[in-house]
Enzyme design. Structure first.
Site, PDB file in Angstrom:
ATOM      1  N   CYS A 112       0.827  -1.354  -0.071  1.00 37.00           N
ATOM      2  CA  CYS A 112      -0.054   0.157  -0.020  1.00 37.00           C
ATOM      3  C   CYS A 112       0.992   1.176   0.075  1.00 37.00           C
ATOM      4  CB  CYS A 112      -1.045  -0.135   1.148  1.00 37.00           C
ATOM      5  SG  CYS A 112      -1.972  -1.423   1.084  1.00 37.00           S
ATOM      6  N   HIS A 252      -3.489   6.915   2.657  1.00 35.32           N
ATOM      7  CA  HIS A 252      -3.687   5.644   2.075  1.00 35.32           C
ATOM      8  C   HIS A 252      -5.238   5.226   2.521  1.00 35.32           C
ATOM      9  CE1 HIS A 252      -3.889   1.602   0.926  1.00 35.32           C
ATOM     10  NE2 HIS A 252      -3.788   1.180   1.952  1.00 35.32           N
ATOM     11  N   ASN A 282     -10.051  -0.552  -0.582  1.00 39.73           N
ATOM     12  CA  ASN A 282      -8.624  -0.637  -0.507  1.00 39.73           C
ATOM     13  C   ASN A 282      -7.923  -0.866  -1.778  1.00 39.73           C
ATOM     14  OD1 ASN A 282      -5.919  -0.667  -0.147  1.00 39.73           O
ATOM     15  ND2 ASN A 282      -5.946  -1.807   1.812  1.00 39.73           N
TER      16      ASN A 282
HETATM   17  O1  UT7 Z   1      -3.620  -1.536   3.702  1.00 35.16           O
HETATM   18  C1  UT7 Z   1      -3.328  -2.577   4.737  1.00 35.16           C
HETATM   19  C2  UT7 Z   1      -4.456  -3.646   4.521  1.00 35.16           C
HETATM   20  N1  UT7 Z   1      -5.144  -3.852   5.571  1.00 35.16           N
HETATM   21  C3  UT7 Z   1      -5.699  -3.215   6.440  1.00 35.16           C
HETATM   22  O2  UT7 Z   1      -5.438  -2.038   6.584  1.00 35.16           O
HETATM   23  C4  UT7 Z   1      -6.542  -3.865   7.556  1.00 35.16           C
HETATM   24  C5  UT7 Z   1      -6.362  -3.103   8.857  1.00 35.16           C
HETATM   25  N2  UT7 Z   1      -7.588  -3.673   9.754  1.00 35.16           N
HETATM   26  C6  UT7 Z   1      -8.734  -3.674   9.707  1.00 35.16           C
HETATM   27  O3  UT7 Z   1      -9.209  -2.730   8.803  1.00 35.16           O
HETATM   28  C7  UT7 Z   1      -9.814  -4.139  10.533  1.00 35.16           C
HETATM   29  O4  UT7 Z   1      -9.004  -4.898  11.747  1.00 35.16           O
HETATM   30  C8  UT7 Z   1     -11.077  -5.092   9.908  1.00 35.16           C
HETATM   31  C9  UT7 Z   1     -11.736  -4.512   8.931  1.00 35.16           C
HETATM   32  C10 UT7 Z   1     -10.113  -6.124   9.200  1.00 35.16           C
HETATM   33  C11 UT7 Z   1     -11.578  -5.728  10.861  1.00 35.16           C
HETATM   34  O5  UT7 Z   1     -12.243  -4.972  11.900  1.00 35.16           O
HETATM   35  P1  UT7 Z   1     -12.384  -5.002  13.387  1.00 35.16           P
HETATM   36  O6  UT7 Z   1     -13.053  -3.818  13.985  1.00 35.16           O
HETATM   37  O7  UT7 Z   1     -10.706  -5.248  13.667  1.00 35.16           O
HETATM   38  O8  UT7 Z   1     -13.012  -6.268  13.583  1.00 35.16           O
HETATM   39  P2  UT7 Z   1     -12.401  -7.544  14.275  1.00 35.16           P
HETATM   40  O9  UT7 Z   1     -11.549  -8.326  13.471  1.00 35.16           O
HETATM   41  O10 UT7 Z   1     -12.289  -7.448  15.825  1.00 35.16           O
HETATM   42  O11 UT7 Z   1     -13.973  -8.334  14.369  1.00 35.16           O
HETATM   43  C12 UT7 Z   1     -14.942  -8.172  15.025  1.00 35.16           C
HETATM   44  C13 UT7 Z   1     -16.041  -9.016  14.837  1.00 35.16           C
HETATM   45  C14 UT7 Z   1     -15.742 -10.497  15.039  1.00 35.16           C
HETATM   46  O12 UT7 Z   1     -16.769 -11.216  15.585  1.00 35.16           O
HETATM   47  P3  UT7 Z   1     -16.784 -11.618  17.092  1.00 35.16           P
HETATM   48  O13 UT7 Z   1     -15.756 -12.261  17.390  1.00 35.16           O
HETATM   49  O14 UT7 Z   1     -16.967 -10.080  17.847  1.00 35.16           O
HETATM   50  O15 UT7 Z   1     -18.180 -12.305  17.050  1.00 35.16           O
HETATM   51  C15 UT7 Z   1     -15.324 -10.901  13.781  1.00 35.16           C
HETATM   52  O16 UT7 Z   1     -15.659 -12.244  13.530  1.00 35.16           O
HETATM   53  O17 UT7 Z   1     -16.586  -8.859  13.377  1.00 35.16           O
HETATM   54  C16 UT7 Z   1     -16.725 -10.302  12.972  1.00 35.16           C
HETATM   55  N3  UT7 Z   1     -16.245  -9.900  11.600  1.00 35.16           N
HETATM   56  C17 UT7 Z   1     -17.218  -9.675  10.553  1.00 35.16           C
HETATM   57  N4  UT7 Z   1     -18.432  -9.742  10.676  1.00 35.16           N
HETATM   58  C18 UT7 Z   1     -19.158  -9.370   9.527  1.00 35.16           C
HETATM   59  C19 UT7 Z   1     -14.806 -10.175  10.904  1.00 35.16           C
HETATM   60  N5  UT7 Z   1     -15.178  -9.566   9.540  1.00 35.16           N
HETATM   61  C20 UT7 Z   1     -16.520  -9.482   9.284  1.00 35.16           C
HETATM   62  C21 UT7 Z   1     -16.963  -9.202   8.243  1.00 35.16           C
HETATM   63  N6  UT7 Z   1     -18.458  -9.168   8.244  1.00 35.16           N
HETATM   64  N7  UT7 Z   1     -16.753  -9.061   6.800  1.00 35.16           N
END
Ligand code: UT7
Length: 328
Positions: A112, A252, A282
């Site tokens: 990125c 970004h 992204n």
């Molecule tokens: O350019 C670099 C590329 N990558 C990044 O920048 C990624 C950086 N990270 C992020 O943007 C965030 O961490 C994510 C968007 C990937 C995830 O968001 P989060 O707020 O960190 O969510 P989480 O992983 O803590 O998950 C929260 C909940 C979980 O459920 P429980 O355990 O609370 O019941 C996940 O299983 O959300 C669930 N979850 C989803 N639910 C619906 C994870 N992905 C999804 C989804 N749809 N796509």
């Protein structure tokens, strides 16, 4: 001598994938995606369309906007993590398609942060005085390495790219400063495990879906906020500037919450932060040049304005770049 941007361009493929489309593909929903990432739609290439096809569209726009002939281009750099091929650079394929027969160039892999890394590289060639017209492109076909059964990644990424023409500048506009970092200890958090020399493609790697992006989102989120904010503050401090001196901050576009948190840590008000992640998701190396082109075309940048770019990505890679806007 400085390197200045004299034209901007972007390309977004026509096909649009909405959050509602994704609801039918994986266990997710529009509300979760919008509130956790800020993304509403992303663009995807059509079958057979590759990164060099996007690069070609971008390069052709740059030639048209600048009135340059392809023969006048002497350098082409393409920042991408999704080259058309492992061997044969996307820069070379783009060069051939636009007929830039006097150019040389290469690809830059910095995920990125790729566009900022490529701008830094091209600017040094221009500043040397040996090269006059450089096309710098950031473009990624993320759909070629995304697993559309993995909700952790498929909701975030999209395809697209943008680019600039860099020329030499004798006045005070152009790239003023940059700070870049890599830290390979972060590679475990975001990578494509197979298809390279560590794990050459085999039936086993494909069965294990190792040719797709794997990401551990939470730690990346924290590193991204901290490092993008720190490197942005660092470049302002070393140039004795504050957020008040900036016209625009183009970060970004990985996650709306990352952008908001990083901008807040640097004390940058919302109206100075360029955001278009809701439309494109992204696009990896594509986000900054796409945003730059939108900012330029919508008249948000005028001669003399100070612009700050900042990125964070897989590798880890991160950096910032300070630009005084010219007349692009
Ligand atoms: O350019 C670099 C590329 N990558 C990044 O920048 C990624 C950086 N990270 C992020 O943007 C965030 O961490 C994510 C968007 C990937 C995830 O968001 P989060 O707020 O960190 O969510 P989480 O992983 O803590 O998950 C929260 C909940 C979980 O459920 P429980 O355990 O609370 O019941 C996940 O299983 O959300 C669930 N979850 C989803 N639910 C619906 C994870 N992905 C999804 C989804 N749809 N796509």
């Amino acid at each position: 001598m400085k390197a200045k941007i004299t034209a901007t361009a972007s390309y977004l493929p026509e096909r649009i994938l909405t959050n509602f489309d994704l609801e039918k593909m994986v266990d997710t929903n529009d509300e979760w995606i919008r509130s956790r990432t800020g993304i509403e739609t992303r663009h995807l290439v059509k079958e057979g369309e590759a990164t060099s096809d996007m690069g070609t569209q971008i390069a052709l726009q740059l030639l048209e906007k600048s009135g340059k002939d392809p023969e006048e281009i002497d350098l082409i750099l393409v920042a991408t993590s999704t080259p058309d091929y492992l061997v044969c650079s996307t820069a070379a394929l783009t060069q051939d398609k636009i007929g830039a027969k006097n150019a040389w160039g290469f690809d830059i892999a910095a995920a990125c942060s790729g566009f900022i890394f490529a701008m830094e590289t091209a600017s040094k060639f221009i500043e040397s005085g040996r090269y006059k017209n450089a096309i710098v492109i950031g473009a990624d076909t993320m759909s070629s390495i995304i697993d559309y059964t993995d909700r952790d990644t498929c909701v975030i990424f999209g395809d697209g790219g943008g680019g600039v023409l860099l020329e030499s500048s004798d006045d005070d506009v152009g790239i003023l400063d940059s700070i870049l970092y890599i830290d390979g200890s972060g590679s475990r958090y975001l990578n494509v495990p197979a298809g390279g020399s560590a794990h050459p493609t085999s039936k086993d790697t494909v069965d294990k879906r190792m040719h797709f992006v794997h990401q551990d989102g939470k730690p990346i989120f924290k590193f991204a906020v901290k490092n993008m904010a720190d490197v942005s503050k660092q470049i302002l401090d070393q140039n004795k500037l504050t957020g008040d001196d900036l016209k625009l901050f183009i970060p970004h576009q990985a996650n709306r919450r990352i952008i908001d948190a990083a901008a807040k840590r640097c004390g940058l008000p919302e109206d100075k932060v360029f955001i278009n992640i809701h439309k494109y998701g992204n696009t990896t190396a594509g986000t900054i040049p796409i945003a730059l082109n939108e900012a330029a075309e919508s008249g948000r940048l005028e001669h003399g304005d100070l612009l700050l770019l900042a990125a964070f990505g897989g590798g880890f890679t991160w950096g910032s770049m300070l630009i005084r806007w010219g007349d692009a």
